[in-house]
Design a protein around this motif. Sequence first.
Motif, PDB file in Angstrom:
ATOM      1  N   THR A  29       6.492   7.744   0.311  1.00 49.79           N
ATOM      2  CA  THR A  29       7.205   8.953  -0.062  1.00 49.79           C
ATOM      3  C   THR A  29       6.198  10.052  -0.355  1.00 49.79           C
ATOM      4  OG1 THR A  29       9.012   7.657  -1.030  1.00 49.79           O
ATOM      5  CG2 THR A  29       8.878   9.978  -1.629  1.00 49.79           C
ATOM      6  N   VAL A  30       6.307  11.148   0.369  1.00 47.40           N
ATOM      7  CA  VAL A  30       5.359  12.249   0.243  1.00 47.40           C
ATOM      8  C   VAL A  30       6.082  13.459  -0.326  1.00 47.40           C
ATOM      9  CG1 VAL A  30       3.668  13.691   1.405  1.00 47.40           C
ATOM     10  CG2 VAL A  30       4.105  11.376   2.233  1.00 47.40           C
ATOM     11  N   SER A  31       5.589  13.955  -1.441  1.00 46.62           N
ATOM     12  CA  SER A  31       6.176  15.112  -2.092  1.00 46.62           C
ATOM     13  C   SER A  31       5.521  16.388  -1.588  1.00 46.62           C
ATOM     14  CB  SER A  31       6.005  15.019  -3.606  1.00 46.62           C
ATOM     15  OG  SER A  31       6.601  13.844  -4.120  1.00 46.62           O
ATOM     16  N   GLU A  50       7.142  14.957   6.031  1.00 49.40           N
ATOM     17  CA  GLU A  50       7.822  14.333   7.151  1.00 49.40           C
ATOM     18  C   GLU A  50       7.302  12.941   7.472  1.00 49.40           C
ATOM     19  OE1 GLU A  50       5.307  17.763   9.020  1.00 49.40           O
ATOM     20  OE2 GLU A  50       6.343  17.338   7.139  1.00 49.40           O
ATOM     21  N   ASP A  51       6.203  12.536   6.839  1.00 54.12           N
ATOM     22  CA  ASP A  51       5.708  11.174   6.983  1.00 54.12           C
ATOM     23  C   ASP A  51       6.479  10.189   6.113  1.00 54.12           C
ATOM     24  OD1 ASP A  51       3.652  11.830   8.817  1.00 54.12           O
ATOM     25  OD2 ASP A  51       2.334  12.420   7.161  1.00 54.12           O
ATOM     26  N   SER A  52       7.291  10.694   5.226  1.00 54.84           N
ATOM     27  CA  SER A  52       8.060   9.832   4.331  1.00 54.84           C
ATOM     28  C   SER A  52       8.965   8.914   5.140  1.00 54.84           C
ATOM     29  CB  SER A  52       8.894  10.662   3.363  1.00 54.84           C
ATOM     30  OG  SER A  52       8.075  11.431   2.512  1.00 54.84           O
ATOM     31  N   ALA A  53       8.837   7.630   4.920  1.00 54.67           N
ATOM     32  CA  ALA A  53       9.608   6.642   5.665  1.00 54.67           C
ATOM     33  C   ALA A  53       9.291   5.258   5.130  1.00 54.67           C
ATOM     34  CB  ALA A  53       9.272   6.703   7.162  1.00 54.67           C
ATOM     35  N   GLY A  71       0.779  -1.229   0.000  1.00 52.33           N
ATOM     36  CA  GLY A  71       0.000   0.000   0.000  1.00 52.33           C
ATOM     37  C   GLY A  71       0.806   1.273   0.000  1.00 52.33           C
ATOM     38  N   GLY A  72       2.114   1.163   0.142  1.00 46.72           N
ATOM     39  CA  GLY A  72       2.942   2.347   0.087  1.00 46.72           C
ATOM     40  C   GLY A  72       3.056   2.868  -1.329  1.00 46.72           C
ATOM     41  N   GLY A  73       3.686   4.015  -1.451  1.00 40.38           N
ATOM     42  CA  GLY A  73       3.862   4.617  -2.758  1.00 40.38           C
ATOM     43  C   GLY A  73       4.266   6.062  -2.641  1.00 40.38           C
ATOM     44  N   SER A  74       4.297   6.723  -3.767  1.00 36.80           N
ATOM     45  CA  SER A  74       4.641   8.141  -3.831  1.00 36.80           C
ATOM     46  C   SER A  74       3.376   8.959  -4.010  1.00 36.80           C
ATOM     47  CB  SER A  74       5.608   8.404  -4.981  1.00 36.80           C
ATOM     48  OG  SER A  74       6.825   7.708  -4.796  1.00 36.80           O
ATOM     49  N   VAL A  75       3.156   9.887  -3.101  1.00 34.25           N
ATOM     50  CA  VAL A  75       1.960  10.728  -3.135  1.00 34.25           C
ATOM     51  C   VAL A  75       2.340  12.167  -2.843  1.00 34.25           C
ATOM     52  CG1 VAL A  75       0.423   8.860  -2.445  1.00 34.25           C
ATOM     53  CG2 VAL A  75       1.449  10.332  -0.710  1.00 34.25           C
TER      54      VAL A  75
END
Length: 129
Positions: free
Chosen positions: A126-128, A88-91, A8-12
């Motif tokens: 990964t949060v942009s 900052e949630d990127s992890a 369920g992770g990904g780049s958003v």
Amino acid sequence: QVLLAESGGGSVQAGGSLRLSCAASGVTVKSTDMGWFRQAPGKEREGVAAIYSGGVKAYADSAKDRFTISQDNAKNTLYLQIATLRPEDSAMYYCAAGEATRLERGPSYLIRCDDFRYWGQGTQVTVSS
């Protein structure tokens, strides 16, 4: 053998939402302490959410307002819903399981890595900005 498979992770983009899933085998989610952790590069692994005896849910201070941990007993799957994502949630987010019997802990209990025995391989968020 205990297997925890995160997905369920990904780049958003910031402000978006994700639902992470942890499909468990070898442990019963309903009766086992379950938790979510995250680790960003150069930082310590941080417990963000957990479920204990009686369905009590604990959250890190940084996760209380936007993170929701839940379970689907029929699917033996743990979830983490993350709303209003921030950079900052990127992890890397990890699912973890404790022993077979859930422990009695309060919602303010500090989630610790040492409380969990089994770990998944992680799913990247990964949060942009």
